[in-house]
Scaffold this motif. Structure first.
Motif, mmCIF file in Angstrom:
data_model
loop_
_atom_site.group_PDB
_atom_site.id
_atom_site.type_symbol
_atom_site.label_atom_id
_atom_site.label_comp_id
_atom_site.label_asym_id
_atom_site.label_seq_id
_atom_site.Cartn_x
_atom_site.Cartn_y
_atom_site.Cartn_z
ATOM 1 N N ALA A 107 -29.468 110.057 -42.511
ATOM 2 C CA ALA A 107 -28.605 110.912 -41.692
ATOM 3 C C ALA A 107 -29.046 110.917 -40.233
ATOM 4 O O ALA A 107 -28.216 111.041 -39.334
ATOM 5 C CB ALA A 107 -28.585 112.330 -42.253
ATOM 6 N N THR A 108 -30.343 110.770 -39.984
ATOM 7 C CA THR A 108 -30.817 110.736 -38.603
ATOM 8 C C THR A 108 -30.571 109.373 -37.961
ATOM 9 O O THR A 108 -30.460 109.281 -36.742
ATOM 10 C CB THR A 108 -32.318 111.080 -38.501
ATOM 11 O OG1 THR A 108 -33.074 110.149 -39.257
ATOM 12 C CG2 THR A 108 -32.584 112.490 -38.991
ATOM 13 N N GLU A 109 -30.451 108.330 -38.787
ATOM 14 C CA GLU A 109 -30.276 106.974 -38.263
ATOM 15 C C GLU A 109 -28.822 106.507 -38.249
ATOM 16 O O GLU A 109 -28.491 105.546 -37.555
ATOM 17 C CB GLU A 109 -31.089 105.983 -39.098
ATOM 18 C CG GLU A 109 -32.581 106.194 -39.009
ATOM 19 C CD GLU A 109 -33.368 105.299 -39.950
ATOM 20 O OE1 GLU A 109 -32.754 104.489 -40.677
ATOM 21 O OE2 GLU A 109 -34.600 105.422 -39.970
ATOM 22 N N ASN A 110 -27.958 107.149 -39.017
ATOM 23 C CA ASN A 110 -26.610 106.645 -39.210
ATOM 24 C C ASN A 110 -25.606 107.788 -39.090
ATOM 25 O O ASN A 110 -25.528 108.642 -39.964
ATOM 26 C CB ASN A 110 -26.529 105.987 -40.595
ATOM 27 C CG ASN A 110 -25.192 105.360 -40.880
ATOM 28 O OD1 ASN A 110 -24.150 105.933 -40.605
ATOM 29 N ND2 ASN A 110 -25.225 104.184 -41.474
ATOM 30 N N ARG A 111 -24.825 107.779 -38.041
ATOM 31 C CA ARG A 111 -23.861 108.850 -37.778
ATOM 32 C C ARG A 111 -22.813 108.957 -38.896
ATOM 33 O O ARG A 111 -22.403 110.058 -39.260
ATOM 34 C CB ARG A 111 -23.180 108.618 -36.441
ATOM 35 C CG ARG A 111 -22.207 109.732 -36.086
ATOM 36 C CD ARG A 111 -21.685 109.587 -34.707
ATOM 37 N NE ARG A 111 -22.803 109.752 -33.788
ATOM 38 C CZ ARG A 111 -22.781 109.442 -32.516
ATOM 39 N NH1 ARG A 111 -21.687 108.965 -31.988
ATOM 40 N NH2 ARG A 111 -23.827 109.611 -31.751
#
Length: 139
Positions: free
Chosen positions: A105-109
Motif C-alpha cells: 500500500a505504501t509502494e503502490n497507489r
C-alpha cells in the motif's frame, strides 16, 4: 491498514490476488510464477492468470510449482472472460499477511485504493458497484 486488520477479525470477506500475463512459456514460467507468489503473499487466494500457455512442458512445470506453493492457475479467455478456466485451484491461506499488504500500500497507489475499498466494505458491509473496476460494465 490498522482498520482493515481490526475489521477483518470477523472474516466477512476473502481477498484474492491475480497476476496477469499475456503469455507463459517454458522460458518465462518460473519468473511469472514467482512474481505471482511474491505479489499475492498478502491474499487469501493467489492466482497466476494467462491468456496463452505455451507447451505441455510449461504446464507440467507450473503444476509442480503450484503444488508446492498453493498458487492457482487460470487460463484466460480473452474474447469471453466468463469462459476462462481454472486449471489449478489456489489453496486458501487462512490469514492475511498485513505487513506485506501495508508495504504494498505504501509502494503502490492502486493497491492503496483497493485497501481503502476493502476497509469501506468492512465498516459498512456494503460495496458500491461504481467503486470497483469491472471491465466491460460500461459497454
Amino acid at each position: 491498514m490498522r482498520d482493515c486488520v481490526t475489521q477483518y477479525a470477523d472474516k466477512r470477506t476473502k481477498l484474492w490476488s491475480f497476476e496477469a500475463k499475456l503469455l507463459i512459456n517454458r522460458s518465462n514460467a518460473r519468473e511469472c510464477f514467482f512474481q505471482a507468489v511474491s505479489n499475492s503473499s498478502w491474499a487469501n487466494f493467489g492466482y497466476l492468470v494467462a491468456a496463452e500457455i505455451g507447451g505441455t512442458d510449461t504446464l507440467k512445470e507450473l503444476r509442480m510449482l503450484f503444488a508446492a506453493h498453493g498458487i492457482g492457475l487460470i487460463k484466460l479467455d480473452m474474447e469471453n472472460p466468463t469462459d476462462s478456466q481454472v486449471l489449478i485451484p489456489a489453496r486458501e491461506r487462512d490469514e492475511i499477511d498485513w505487513d506485506m499488504a501495508n508495504r504494498l500500500a505504501t509502494e503502490n497507489r492502486d493497491f492503496l485504493e483497493y485497501v481503502k475499498l476493502v476497509k469501506q466494505f468492512y465498516q459498512t458491509g456494503e460495496a458500491q458497484l461504481g467503486d470497483w473496476d469491472f471491465p466491460g460494465l460500461d459497454d
